[in-house]
Design an enzyme around this catalytic site. Structure first.
Site, PDB file in Angstrom:
ATOM      1  N   CYS A   2      39.655  53.416  61.289  1.00 17.40           N
ATOM      2  CA  CYS A   2      40.552  52.618  60.554  1.00 17.40           C
ATOM      3  C   CYS A   2      40.700  50.662  61.396  1.00 17.40           C
ATOM      4  O   CYS A   2      41.223  50.933  62.359  1.00 17.40           O
ATOM      5  CB  CYS A   2      42.145  52.880  60.148  1.00 17.40           C
ATOM      6  N   ARG A  27      35.213  50.590  62.979  1.00 12.90           N
ATOM      7  CA  ARG A  27      36.559  51.522  63.255  1.00 12.90           C
ATOM      8  C   ARG A  27      36.724  52.463  61.811  1.00 12.90           C
ATOM      9  O   ARG A  27      36.898  53.678  62.140  1.00 12.90           O
ATOM     10  CB  ARG A  27      37.666  50.576  63.127  1.00 12.90           C
ATOM     11  N   TRP A  74      38.945  54.798  57.534  1.00 16.32           N
ATOM     12  CA  TRP A  74      38.406  56.516  58.248  1.00 16.32           C
ATOM     13  C   TRP A  74      39.136  57.358  57.900  1.00 16.32           C
ATOM     14  O   TRP A  74      40.440  57.747  58.278  1.00 16.32           O
ATOM     15  CB  TRP A  74      38.464  55.902  59.760  1.00 16.32           C
ATOM     16  N   ASN A 100      46.687  52.599  60.251  1.00 12.20           N
ATOM     17  CA  ASN A 100      46.262  53.196  60.652  1.00 12.20           C
ATOM     18  C   ASN A 100      46.843  54.604  62.062  1.00 12.20           C
ATOM     19  O   ASN A 100      47.683  54.046  62.720  1.00 12.20           O
ATOM     20  CB  ASN A 100      45.541  52.363  62.420  1.00 12.20           C
ATOM     21  N   GLY A 101      46.532  55.544  62.427  1.00 13.75           N
ATOM     22  CA  GLY A 101      46.935  56.434  62.455  1.00 13.75           C
ATOM     23  C   GLY A 101      47.869  57.762  62.017  1.00 13.75           C
ATOM     24  O   GLY A 101      46.924  57.759  60.416  1.00 13.75           O
ATOM     25  N   GLU A 472      23.425  63.152  77.448  1.00 11.04           N
ATOM     26  CA  GLU A 472      23.397  61.750  76.200  1.00 11.04           C
ATOM     27  C   GLU A 472      22.782  61.167  75.388  1.00 11.04           C
ATOM     28  O   GLU A 472      22.618  61.176  74.040  1.00 11.04           O
ATOM     29  CB  GLU A 472      24.131  61.074  77.216  1.00 11.04           C
ATOM     30  N   LYS A 476      23.329  61.025  71.803  1.00  9.78           N
ATOM     31  CA  LYS A 476      22.752  59.857  70.597  1.00  9.78           C
ATOM     32  C   LYS A 476      21.554  59.816  69.292  1.00  9.78           C
ATOM     33  O   LYS A 476      21.999  59.273  69.099  1.00  9.78           O
ATOM     34  CB  LYS A 476      22.191  58.508  72.032  1.00  9.78           C
ATOM     35  N   GLU A 479      23.973  61.342  66.606  1.00 11.63           N
ATOM     36  CA  GLU A 479      25.112  60.762  66.674  1.00 11.63           C
ATOM     37  C   GLU A 479      24.278  60.019  65.264  1.00 11.63           C
ATOM     38  O   GLU A 479      24.829  59.437  63.700  1.00 11.63           O
ATOM     39  CB  GLU A 479      25.129  60.389  67.362  1.00 11.63           C
ATOM     40  N   HIS A 495      17.813  81.234  79.574  1.00 17.03           N
ATOM     41  CA  HIS A 495      19.025  82.337  79.557  1.00 17.03           C
ATOM     42  C   HIS A 495      19.377  82.295  77.658  1.00 17.03           C
ATOM     43  O   HIS A 495      20.382  82.644  77.655  1.00 17.03           O
ATOM     44  CB  HIS A 495      19.848  81.773  80.014  1.00 17.03           C
ATOM     45  N   LYS A 584      34.651  54.390  65.907  1.00 18.74           N
ATOM     46  CA  LYS A 584      33.954  53.449  67.057  1.00 18.74           C
ATOM     47  C   LYS A 584      34.767  54.027  67.966  1.00 18.74           C
ATOM     48  O   LYS A 584      35.224  55.112  68.893  1.00 18.74           O
ATOM     49  CB  LYS A 584      34.103  52.578  67.250  1.00 18.74           C
TER      50      LYS A 584
HETATM   51  O1  M6R Z   1      36.434  54.204  73.111  1.00 21.71           O
HETATM   52  P1  M6R Z   1      36.011  55.956  74.149  1.00 21.71           P
HETATM   53  O2  M6R Z   1      34.404  55.556  75.325  1.00 21.71           O
HETATM   54  O3  M6R Z   1      37.256  56.002  74.550  1.00 21.71           O
HETATM   55  O4  M6R Z   1      35.031  56.872  73.547  1.00 21.71           O
HETATM   56  C1  M6R Z   1      34.786  57.886  73.326  1.00 21.71           C
HETATM   57  C2  M6R Z   1      34.169  58.860  72.307  1.00 21.71           C
HETATM   58  O5  M6R Z   1      34.196  58.925  71.153  1.00 21.71           O
HETATM   59  C3  M6R Z   1      32.904  58.216  72.375  1.00 21.71           C
HETATM   60  O6  M6R Z   1      32.047  58.009  73.625  1.00 21.71           O
HETATM   61  C4  M6R Z   1      31.749  58.455  71.475  1.00 21.71           C
HETATM   62  O7  M6R Z   1      31.173  59.684  72.083  1.00 21.71           O
HETATM   63  C5  M6R Z   1      30.578  58.151  70.451  1.00 21.71           C
HETATM   64  N1  M6R Z   1      29.633  57.540  69.372  1.00 21.71           N
HETATM   65  C6  M6R Z   1      29.466  57.543  71.341  1.00 21.71           C
HETATM   66  O8  M6R Z   1      27.777  57.103  71.123  1.00 21.71           O
END
Ligand code: M6R
Length: 589
Positions: A2, A27, A74, A100-101, A472, A476, A479, A495, A584
């Site tokens: 948010c 956000r 969000w 937000n929270g 990673e 990506k 996501e 395995h 984010k």
């Molecule tokens: O702000 P941060 O680096 O602590 O965020 C951690 C994760 O939420 C963040 O890396 C998330 O996995 C990304 N969207 C991946 O691309």
């Protein structure tokens, strides 16, 4: 999670607020709305959808007001809908609140308020705040606000308005970020600086359990614990407005991948800060890298690198660490949190748990002044600049370089690395920028993505320090493309997952240029024998990366994988900057 915004000044608040919300959209983006004080009281145009969709349906240019608050959501409590979209009001419509929270005790508060005759419109936790203010209001808005805050348990960044006090916005923060951008005869309030960077770079950053009042010409802040007035420092933000713009790129993600060469070299600016961390951890028995998502993969790289250099280290997922390993820490342990935003709730909680056990804490963070930097004993910045796309790319490069530098410094300090080797490695780190640029210039990835756009299952394989690269790369892709992708340690395939290999599967294998090469080649033969397609990533491989020291290969190998995920997403007609269900900055547990 948010984004909240506020504006008070001479401009038309509805327009300013929608502009600010657009910059905070990363956000959260399931609904948006504003509350502004017009001649006839508080108006709350809001709706379901992304900021632009809501804006188009509401036409803020036709609205008029000089003070207001806004929110891009969000969802946590209640489905995305117009009624659950913020801001929310009390029974009388005199007070409006954006938040937000998470208010953890909202059900309890709601029951009490309902018993006292309040009636609720939404399913959100936020609405209780507006009703609490209504309950306590006796002519003094700030006092009623403080009393309401005193009842809340949980995390919040709050902005509040009242028709009775048309010149002020009240603000509060606990465990969710909130900044006040200081203008000339106008002030801005936002969850994150890019919302107002085009207007001012002077800001006040609220700390936990602080609240205050913002008018067009003044600000005043107070401690919620003591009630005392605070003298808050004015900070000059280093990020520029241009950095937070999309430039000529179609998406922020593509722009940010093209900023990866700079991110690599900028992370070296944190050398002095990293050396200070290194001095402290050198006397610690054990080092734990703690983080979430992409940042966790950077921590895992740190673990492998430290071990390669003869040092002991662990990497933990913050949400696991806080409920497990944290309990066994003591003052001989060091916890290094890694985070782009510095606001990730699980990472913050892990650090708090570590501090409670007396461990030394440090963070590697991108956002200056963020919560983690205020919490940890020491901070080192990655200096990657604003990262707007939800998928983290350039910040990951910054994290890898920072972690590499920290590991090298630690190894040198512990006499595991002599000065000459250290300098050789350090020189190569300085050259990484050009090597990343070479990858970006080679322009090979889009065509490859086109040939894979319809593949339904991907595996990413790596060994040792490239195992995090595999994780990673897969993260990506899933996501932003919603395609099934798994990162695996190459040796683990036999395995279990080998059973899934057939002609419908594509495997991206990160090939090291070292003694593990043969091992990965054997894994590839096993996969090919089952009919799956294999794309290799490495020096002179299908996806080519330049030669470097093997310990730095992860900094290069991830670059084409970022591009690959980006192009697959675009080819599927998706918006890689705003993947569904995600936000984010994950500021809830
Ligand atoms: O702000 P941060 O680096 O602590 O965020 C951690 C994760 O939420 C963040 O890396 C998330 O996995 C990304 N969207 C991946 O691309």
């Amino acid at each position: 999670m948010c984004g909240i915004a506020g504006y008070v000044g001479g401009k038309n608040a509805p327009v300013v607020l929608f502009d600010m919300l657009k910059r905070l959209e990363y956000r959260g983006y399931d609904s948006a709305g504003i509350a502004y004080v017009g001649e006839d009281g508080i108006n709350i145009p809001k709706g379901k959808g992304k900021v632009d969709e809501v804006r188009a349906s509401l036409n803020p240019e036709s609205l008029m007001g000089q003070i207001g608050v806004g929110h891009t959501r969000w969802a946590t409590h209640g489905v995305p809908s117009t009624v659950n979209a913020h801001p929310h009001t009390d029974c009388t419509g005199v007070f409006a609140v954006a938040h937000n929270g998470i208010i953890e005790n909202f059900l309890e508060l709601k029951d009490e308020l309902e018993e006292r005759g309040h009636s609720f419109k939404s399913e959100t936790d936020t609405e209780v705040i507006a009703h609490l203010i209504e309950e306590y209001y006796d002519g003094d808005f700030l006092e009623a606000f403080a009393k309401a805050l005193g009842k809340l348990k949980g995390s919040y960044a709050i902005t509040a308005l009242s028709t009775h006090h048309r010149d002020m916005i009240l603000v509060a923060r606990n465990e969710s970020p909130l900044l006040i951008g200081l203008g000339e005869g106008e002030n801005f309030i936002a969850s994150d600086a890019p919302a107002f960077l085009g207007e001012t770079k002077e800001a006040v950053i609220l700390d936990d359990l602080e609240y205050g009042v913002v008018t067009a010409g003044n600000t005043a802040f107070y401690s919620l614990k003591s009630g005392r007035k605070l003298r808050k420092k004015h900070e000059t933000l280093s990020w520029s407005f241009r950095e937070a713009e999309r430039g000529g790129y179609h998406h922020f993600m593509l722009k940010e991948v093209h900023e990866e060469p700079d991110a690599a070299v900028n992370a070296l600016k944190g050398e002095k800060e990293l050396r200070a961390v290194c001095d402290k951890i050198s006397s610690c028995r054990r080092v734990y890298f703690v983080a979430c998502g992409t940042a966790y993969h950077a921590g895992l790289y740190g673990k492998y690198l430290m071990e390669r250099l003869g040092l002991a280290a662990e990497a933990s997922i913050a949400s696991e660490f806080r409920y497990s390993t944290a309990g066994s820490l003591n003052s001989e342990c060091a916890v290094i949190a890694i985070s782009q935003s510095g606001e990730t709730a699980d990472t913050i909680a892990a650090v708090k748990a570590a501090k409670a056990r007396g461990a030394y804490t440090a963070c590697i963070v991108n956002v200056v002044g963020s919560s983690l930097t205020r919490l940890c004993d020491d901070s080192a910045y990655t200096y990657s600049g604003p990262e707007i796309a939800v998928a983290s790319t350039k910040a990951y490069i910054g994290q890898l370089v920072s972690v590499a530098l920290l590991s090298l410094e630690s190894a040198k300090k512990k006499m595991k690395l002599d000065e000459k080797d250290f300098l050789d490695y350090f020189d190569e780190l300085k050259n990484i920028r050009e090597r990343i640029q070479d990858i970006l210039d080679s322009n090979e990835i889009r065509a490859l993505a086109e040939s894979e756009a319809n593949t339904r299952t991907f595996f990413y394989l790596g060994r040792r320090e490239n195992y995090p690269t595999a994780l990673e790369g897969a993260l990506k892709l899933k996501e932003i493309s919603y395609v099934h992708a798994e990162g695996y340690a190459a040796g683990e395939l036999k395995h279990g997952p080998l059973a899934l290999m057939d002609e419908t599967v594509t495997v991206l294998a990160i090939m090291p240029d070292d003694e593990l090469k043969r091992k990965v080649e054997s894994n590839i033969s096993e996969i090919k024998a089952r009919g799956a397609k294999v794309i290799t990533v490495g020096v002179n491989k299908d996806i080519r990366i330049p030669k470097t020291y093997p310990i730095f290969a992860p900094i290069l190998a991830i670059v084409p994988l970022h591009l690959f995920a980006y192009y697959i997403s675009v080819l599927k007609g998706l918006d890689p900057d705003k993947p569904r269900n995600l936000a984010k900055s994950v500021t809830v547990e």
